[in-house]
Enzyme design. Structure first.
Site, mmCIF file in Angstrom:
data_model
loop_
_atom_site.group_PDB
_atom_site.id
_atom_site.type_symbol
_atom_site.label_atom_id
_atom_site.label_comp_id
_atom_site.label_asym_id
_atom_site.label_seq_id
_atom_site.Cartn_x
_atom_site.Cartn_y
_atom_site.Cartn_z
ATOM 1 N N ARG A 125 0.848 -1.202 0.000
ATOM 2 C CA ARG A 125 0.000 0.000 0.000
ATOM 3 C C ARG A 125 0.876 1.242 0.000
ATOM 4 O O ARG A 125 2.017 1.216 0.418
ATOM 5 C CB ARG A 125 -0.891 0.024 1.245
ATOM 6 C CG ARG A 125 -2.090 -0.910 1.144
ATOM 7 C CD ARG A 125 -2.885 -0.873 2.446
ATOM 8 N NE ARG A 125 -3.351 0.474 2.749
ATOM 9 C CZ ARG A 125 -3.251 1.052 3.944
ATOM 10 N NH1 ARG A 125 -2.698 0.431 4.953
ATOM 11 N NH2 ARG A 125 -3.704 2.279 4.138
ATOM 12 N N LYS A 190 4.064 -6.599 11.920
ATOM 13 C CA LYS A 190 3.274 -6.927 10.737
ATOM 14 C C LYS A 190 3.526 -8.363 10.280
ATOM 15 O O LYS A 190 4.660 -8.764 10.030
ATOM 16 C CB LYS A 190 3.609 -5.954 9.615
ATOM 17 C CG LYS A 190 2.723 -6.123 8.410
ATOM 18 C CD LYS A 190 2.505 -4.801 7.737
ATOM 19 C CE LYS A 190 1.875 -4.972 6.382
ATOM 20 N NZ LYS A 190 1.520 -3.707 5.773
ATOM 21 N N ARG A 329 -1.112 5.169 13.501
ATOM 22 C CA ARG A 329 -0.119 4.665 14.455
ATOM 23 C C ARG A 329 -0.578 4.934 15.877
ATOM 24 O O ARG A 329 -1.317 5.900 16.126
ATOM 25 C CB ARG A 329 1.273 5.224 14.189
ATOM 26 C CG ARG A 329 1.478 6.657 14.512
ATOM 27 C CD ARG A 329 2.931 7.064 14.318
ATOM 28 N NE ARG A 329 3.112 8.402 14.835
ATOM 29 C CZ ARG A 329 3.558 8.688 16.051
ATOM 30 N NH1 ARG A 329 3.925 7.724 16.873
ATOM 31 N NH2 ARG A 329 3.653 9.937 16.452
HETATM 32 C C1 BTN Z 1 0.606 -3.742 2.355
HETATM 33 O O1 BTN Z 1 1.301 -2.767 2.058
HETATM 34 O O2 BTN Z 1 0.413 -4.054 3.524
HETATM 35 C C2 BTN Z 1 0.004 -4.600 1.270
HETATM 36 C C3 BTN Z 1 0.916 -5.705 0.839
HETATM 37 C C4 BTN Z 1 0.328 -6.599 -0.226
HETATM 38 C C5 BTN Z 1 1.348 -7.594 -0.767
HETATM 39 C C6 BTN Z 1 0.728 -8.586 -1.686
HETATM 40 S S1 BTN Z 1 1.830 -9.903 -2.089
HETATM 41 C C7 BTN Z 1 0.716 -10.471 -3.301
HETATM 42 C C8 BTN Z 1 0.158 -9.250 -3.995
HETATM 43 N N1 BTN Z 1 1.033 -8.835 -5.049
HETATM 44 C C9 BTN Z 1 1.588 -7.649 -4.816
HETATM 45 O O3 BTN Z 1 2.391 -7.067 -5.571
HETATM 46 N N2 BTN Z 1 1.150 -7.162 -3.655
HETATM 47 C C10 BTN Z 1 0.223 -8.062 -3.020
#
Ligand code: BTN
Length: 332
Positions: A125, A190, A329
């Site tokens: 994100r 996380k 946060r």
């Molecule tokens: C975040 O920032 O918390 C979201 C992370 C999401 C990661 C997943 S891995 C599978 C899918 N492909 C990506 O490029 N991103 C999501």
């Protein structure tokens, strides 16, 4: 390297990986005999594995080994445990740019499920990179279609967080928590992230790509690039003294739990999951700070509304916050 790399289906590399996945040493002769090829051909295959990011240990006189072994994804094992009555199209890649990008490129991503052993451009994100080393974690995306436009799916990312927490509990890992809008935490670190992307008509039928990354056994050297506290299932299972979770089992349970929620979402919306979300809320009753660009707001985290907004008691009274660009946060 192409964006989608299915080298592992090509036979010989898969055979070598299967052999080395036991974490033991195997000599070049043994690998050559298994594949029916020369030592030079074995060496070329091992180089291809290194290009995929497989960390090979080579010791003269002993051969080659993958320290700690590997738990490779296997599409047959995943699909044999998938319970959905809906027709899902499962793809498992050795390497890809991003499982979300792959589904975004498809003409009709609805009902398609994509896993990859590694991502070369995994996305998180708010423009972040999602660190995606080979065969260590779970990188998954699923495509779904919704009527009612983006307004109807405001709470979807929160409902997906509930599906991930249910998946972890089903696999024996109780105690995960959710951080609004959709981080999955364990002990304030996380454990998993969710990235939802939408295409189609923002006011009508839209297609949604739901991407999920779960840290399973992240290597410490690759994790150096992660800019926030993190944890993986390996460490949690060690700490709890419970069996490690198989990636194939985790993958199929995740799909089952996701489909269960996605299939209902059109009819029920987030309201059907808000109480469960609230019970998993990592920040309820705590002082928090919300940031959106330069705008900062603080107050006490009350919970979530039935449409997925965060409710915060501020100096102005109870305020509602919506939107994927906001970061939260705790203020201690
Ligand atoms: C975040 O920032 O918390 C979201 C992370 C999401 C990661 C997943 S891995 C599978 C899918 N492909 C990506 O490029 N991103 C999501």
């Amino acid at each position: 390297m192409t964006a989608e790399n299915n080298l592992l289906d090509s036979g010989s590399l898969r055979q070598i990986l299967d052999l080395l996945s036991d974490g033991q040493f195997h000599s070049g002769e043994e690998i050559g005999a298994l594949l029916g090829v020369s030592r030079a051909a074995v060496w070329k295959s091992l180089q291809k594995l290194e290009l995929l990011g497989v960390a090979l240990l080579s010791i003269k006189g002993r051969g080659y080994c993958i320290e700690g072994g590997l738990d490779l994804l296997d599409s047959k094992k995943i699909s044999s445990q998938m319970k959905s009555n809906l027709p899902l199209d499962l793809h498992v890649f050795a390497q890809i740019d991003s499982t979300n990008s792959y589904l975004m490129r498809q003409k009709d991503p609805v009902g398609q499920v994509c896993f990859a052993e590694s991502q070369t451009a995994g996305r998180g994100r708010r423009g972040r990179v999602w660190v995606s080393p080979f065969a260590q974690n779970l990188y998954c995306s699923i495509g779904w279609g919704f009527e009612g436009g983006v307004a109807a799916i405001e709470g979807l990312s929160l409902a997906v967080g509930v599906a991930v927490a249910r998946t972890l509990a089903f696999c024996g890992v109780e105690g995960s928590e959710l951080k609004w809008p959709n981080d999955v935490l364990y002990g304030d670190k996380k454990l998993a992230g969710i990235l939802i992307e939408v295409t189609g008509d923002p006011a009508g039928y839209c297609q949604v790509i739901i991407g999920i990354g779960i840290n399973v056994a992240m290597s410490v050297d690759r994790a150096a690039a992660i800019d926030q506290p993190w944890i993986d299932l390996h460490a949690i299972c060690d700490e709890k003294q419970i069996p490690q979770v198989s990636r194939n089992h985790l993958a199929s349970v995740l799909i089952n739990e996701l489909v269960r929620i996605l299939d209902d979402y059109d009819r029920k919306g987030f309201a059907a999951y808000s109480a469960e979300w609230q019970a998993l809320n990592a920040h309820v009753g705590q002082q928090i700070e919300l940031r959106n660009g330069n705008a900062i707001c603080s107050g006490e985290c009350v919970g979530v509304s039935d449409d997925g907004a965060l409710l915060v008691k501020t100096a102005l009274g109870e305020e509602r916050f919506h939107g994927g660009e906001i970061s939260l946060r705790r203020v201690s």
